[in-house]
Design an enzyme around this catalytic site. Structure first.
Site, PDB file in Angstrom:
ATOM      1  N   ASP A 286      -1.416  36.635  -8.371  1.00  0.00           N
ATOM      2  CA  ASP A 286      -0.175  37.313  -7.611  1.00  0.00           C
ATOM      3  C   ASP A 286      -0.964  38.372  -6.365  1.00  0.00           C
ATOM      4  OD1 ASP A 286       2.074  38.052  -6.850  1.00  0.00           O
ATOM      5  OD2 ASP A 286       2.555  39.372  -8.369  1.00  0.00           O
TER       6      ASP A 286
ATOM      7  N   SER B 133       5.176  47.402  -5.257  1.00  0.00           N
ATOM      8  CA  SER B 133       4.495  46.134  -5.554  1.00  0.00           C
ATOM      9  C   SER B 133       3.218  46.274  -4.333  1.00  0.00           C
ATOM     10  CB  SER B 133       5.206  44.924  -5.420  1.00  0.00           C
ATOM     11  OG  SER B 133       5.842  44.804  -6.917  1.00  0.00           O
TER      12      SER B 133
ATOM     13  N   HIS C 292       3.911  37.993  -4.666  1.00  0.00           N
ATOM     14  CA  HIS C 292       5.281  37.779  -4.565  1.00  0.00           C
ATOM     15  C   HIS C 292       6.077  38.790  -3.717  1.00  0.00           C
ATOM     16  CE1 HIS C 292       4.853  41.478  -7.107  1.00  0.00           C
ATOM     17  NE2 HIS C 292       6.104  41.980  -6.641  1.00  0.00           N
TER      18      HIS C 292
END
Length: 436
Positions: free
Chosen positions: A209, A284, A179
């Site tokens: 992911d 992230s 993402h």
């Protein structure tokens, strides 16, 4: 139906909507997406948001006394007494010393000190947070992704998304989250020393992911991989990343709050490491390290909200490594099944009402162009009733059926639309992402 499609396209489209549109507040765009109005990925930071012992008892037989003591015998006795006093004095000192030994240290019968496995000087003890940071900071990078966004006037404009990454090889392979890089047109990586590099996307895997970038560099500092299966609740954790897109190299610490925590991040349930180390947008793709400075997870998300604190999550590195190897070798994870749709899991009446749906279930949110699902006539807004004879009540049910099959298998699928149901066969295809 002779053409093997579920339903002929009707003039009125999906019941409750307008034409082919999904009911408000969800809009279906030309690319077949089903989305809720003003939805945002909370994990990704966009440009507008800048995420007695021991001695035998008994006595020797008593000897008879000699009638008198000669001078020679007296000298011998005197010598023995002096020697005995020295021995007893040494023994008393050793007994006193033994009572003050450090925890985990024992003493054998010869007086040699031995360190047991749980001694404080064990090589498995944790480093300080400062030492962990010093060992790992050069292995974590900042990532900027150029993306195309739609503004309030429905115009296509360029923007940026920020995240983090972890160096896994001296020659520039970097692992991050899918993402962080999805929909990107270009990527920039900035290392701890401030050097910026253009990066190429090697491969990505939405299901886990994970993604891999590559920069042209040499002599980089790769991470040391740990064993995420060996962690336990309460173990030390240190997270390093780029929170808010502007604070690269930020270090936060905590503990393992839970292992194998099942969390659904939108692409299915994942078993993640939970930590209370501070995680924010922009973290992230960064690293989660153990007390020895070894990589045990790739930071992926946090739970947000006014009353939420200290709930961060990371992908276990043992699970990530196989995916990363596949991405580097093939650009994608081979053998993955695709039925050509992404789905929306509607688990309660309130959510169903907000989407204008008649009930709960698993609904088609997006149909992939050219896929088997599109060829069968499946549309956004259709509910998946069953697959291979199993009733589908949640997206987990769907995943379990798919995971029990292989690419090329053909099964029956039943779809509901506008109160009508229809069944046909669908052949599982291999998932190949568009960037491959």
């Amino acid at each position: 139906m002779n053409d093997n499609r579920f339903f002929y396209r009707e003039q009125g489209g999906f019941t409750g909507g307008q034409g082919d549109a999904f009911p408000h507040p969800v809009s279906r765009e030309e690319n077949g997406y089903l989305r809720q109005a003003q939805s945002n990925d909370p994990r990704r930071l966009d440009s507008e948001s800048f995420y007695s012992g021991g001695q035998g008892g008994g006595r020797k037989p008593k000897k008879e006394k000699a009638p008198f003591l000669t001078k020679k015998a007296a000298a011998v006795v005197l010598t023995l007494c002096i020697g005995a006093s020295a021995v007893f004095g040494f023994g008393a000192g050793m007994m006193t010393g033994r009572s003050n030994l450090p925890t985990g240290v024992t003493q054998n019968d010869t007086g040699v000190l031995q360190t047991s496995a749980d001694a404080g000087s064990s090589s498995g003890s944790d480093l300080s947070v400062a030492d962990i940071a010093a060992k790992t900071q050069d292995s974590v990078v900042e990532i900027t992704t150029e993306v195309v966004q739609t503004n309030q006037f429905m115009q296509q404009v360029s923007g940026e998304a920020a995240g983090s990454g972890v160096i896994i090889s001296e020659d520039g392979y970097i692992v991050t989250n899918n993402h962080v890089v999805e929909d990107g047109t270009s990527y920039t990586v900035r290392t701890k020393d401030g050097t910026s590099y253009d990066a190429a996307l090697i491969g990505r895997d939405p299901q886990t992911d994970l993604a891999v970038l590559k920069i042209e560099a040499a002599g980089l500092t790769p991470v040391t991989f740990g064993d995420s299966d060996a962690i336990a609740v309460g173990d030390t954790t240190v997270a390093i990343g780029n929170p808010l897109g502007t604070l690269g190299g930020t270090v936060t610490d905590g503990i393992v709050s839970a292992t194998n925590r099942e969390i659904n991040l939108g692409n299915g349930a994942m078993n993640l490491i939970q930590t209370n180390a501070a995680i924010n947008p922009g973290n992230s793709g960064g690293g989660l390290f153990n007390g020895q400075g070894e990589l045990i997870g790739i930071v992926v998300a946090k739970s947000g909200g006014t009353n939420v604190e200290g709930l961060g999550y990371a992908i276990p590195v043992n699970e990530a490594k196989d995916v990363v190897d596949e991405l580097i070798e093939n650009g994608y994870v081979t053998g993955r099944i695709s039925i050509g749709v992404s789905v929306l899991d509607v688990s309660d009446v309130q959510t169903a009402m907000s989407y204008g749906l008649s009930g709960t279930g698993v609904y088609v949110a997006q149909v992939t162009e050219g896929s088997a699902a599109e060829k069968l006539g499946i549309q956004a807004g259709d509910r998946i009733v069953s697959l291979d004879g199993r009733e589908i009540a949640t997206s987990s049910d769907l995943e379990e059926v798919i995971d029990s099959h292989s690419v090329g298998d053909t099964v029956e699928i039943t779809i509901e639309r506008s109160g009508r149901t229809a069944s046909t066969n669908i052949t599982f295809e291999e998932y190949v992402p568009s960037n491959s």
